[in-house]
Design a protein around this motif. Structure first.
Motif, short mmCIF file in Angstrom:
data_model
loop_
_atom_site.label_atom_id
_atom_site.label_comp_id
_atom_site.label_asym_id
_atom_site.label_seq_id
_atom_site.Cartn_x
_atom_site.Cartn_y
_atom_site.Cartn_z
N HIS A 31 -5.14 -2.12 5.71
CA HIS A 31 -5.41 -2.09 4.36
C HIS A 31 -6.32 -3.40 3.89
O HIS A 31 -5.97 -4.51 4.29
N GLU A 35 -7.89 -3.18 -1.70
CA GLU A 35 -7.31 -2.09 -1.80
C GLU A 35 -5.74 -2.03 -2.42
O GLU A 35 -5.34 -1.17 -3.34
N VAL A 36 -5.07 -2.91 -1.90
CA VAL A 36 -3.69 -3.32 -2.00
C VAL A 36 -3.40 -3.42 -3.79
O VAL A 36 -2.80 -2.87 -4.53
N GLU A 71 -8.70 -7.22 6.96
CA GLU A 71 -7.57 -6.12 6.50
C GLU A 71 -6.35 -6.39 7.23
O GLU A 71 -6.27 -7.08 8.31
N ARG A 73 -1.88 -4.77 8.15
CA ARG A 73 -1.09 -4.05 8.46
C ARG A 73 0.11 -4.65 8.95
O ARG A 73 0.32 -5.49 9.54
#
Length: 206
Positions: A31, A35-36, A71, A73
Motif C-alpha cells: 500500500h 492510499e492509506v 509502498e 506492507r
C-alpha cells in the motif's frame, strides 16, 4: 529486538493514528501511504511519516514504488516484540559485521567492472577521508564508548553518499545503482533480521 528499538517502537505505536494505520496493512498487500491516508481520511504526511519510521524499525516492509515514493506492507497481521533486556548496548558488533559485509561486497562488485580508477578512488575515500568511521568502529564496538547504533548509521550514511558520488560519476547512475543495490542484497541475505530490526538499510537507501 534491542531496548532502544523497543522504546522507539512503543513511542511510535502510542500515536493517535498508529494502530489504525497498521490495521490498514493487515491484508498483506502493498500500500502507498497516500492510499492509506485516503482510506482513513487523514493527512498523507501523517501516514507517510509514520510508515517511514515503522519501516526503519523493521515493523513493516518497504519497497520502492517509483523514484519518489515507497509502498508498505505487514509481513504478518500479528506484531510481536522479543526484547533483549540483558544487553544494554544493543547488537553493535553484529551491526558492524553487517556493514563490513556490505562494503566488502560493494568493492568486489566494483572490481568486477574492471574500473581500477574508480576502485582506487573509493578505497581512498573510505580509508583516508573517513577516519571518524574507523575510530567509531573501534571505540564503540571494542572499547564500548557511547554513541551506539544511531551514531554509526550517521557515519555510514556519510560514507555511503561519498562512495555513491564517486561510483555514479565513474560508471553512470544506472550501473552504479545496480552495484549498490546488489551489495545491499548480499548484506541483507546474511543478516536479514538484524537489518530490519535495527534499521541498518536506512543509510544505504539514499
Amino acid at each position: 529486538m534491542d531496548q532502544q528499538t523497543f522504546q522507539q517502537a512503543i513511542g511510535l505505536l502510542s500515536g493517535e493514528h498508529s494502530l489504525t494505520i497498521l490495521r490498514s496493512l493487515r491484508d498483506g498487500n502493498w500500500h502507498l501511504s497516500s492510499e492509506v491516508a485516503r482510506t482513513l481520511d487523514i493527512h498523507t504526511t501523517t501516514a507517510s511519516k509514520f510508515l517511514q519510521r515503522v519501516a526503519d524499525l523493521g515493523l513493516v516492509e518497504r519497497q520502492a514504488h517509483d523514484s519518489r515514493t515507497f509502498e508498505y506492507r505487514l509481513r504478518s497481521s500479528h506484531l510481536r516484540f522479543d526484547v533483549d533486556l540483558s544487553d544494554d548496548a544493543g547488537p553493535l558488533r553484529e551491526v558492524v559485521d553487517f556493514y563490513v559485509v556490505y562494503f566488502q561486497s560493494l568493492f568486489e562488485k566494483i572490481r568486477s567492472f574492471g574500473a581500477p580508477a574508480i576502485q582506487t578512488e573509493m578505497e581512498h575515500r573510505l580509508t583516508t577521508d573517513h577516519q571518524e568511521l574507523r575510530r567509531a568502529v573501534f571505540d564503540q564496538m571494542i572499547v564500548g564508548a557511547q554513541g551506539g547504533i544511531d551514531y554509526l548509521r550517521e557515519l555510514v550514511a556519510e560514507v555511503h553518499r561519498d562512495l555513491w558520488s564517486v561510483c555514479a560519476q565513474g560508471l553512470g547512475e544506472v550501473p552504479a545503482k545496480g552495484v549498490f543495490q546488489a551489495a545491499l542484497r548480499d548484506a541483507m541475505s546474511v543478516y536479514p533480521d538484524l537489518a530490519y530490526r535495527c534499521g541498518l538499510t536506512r543509510p544505504l537507501e539514499s
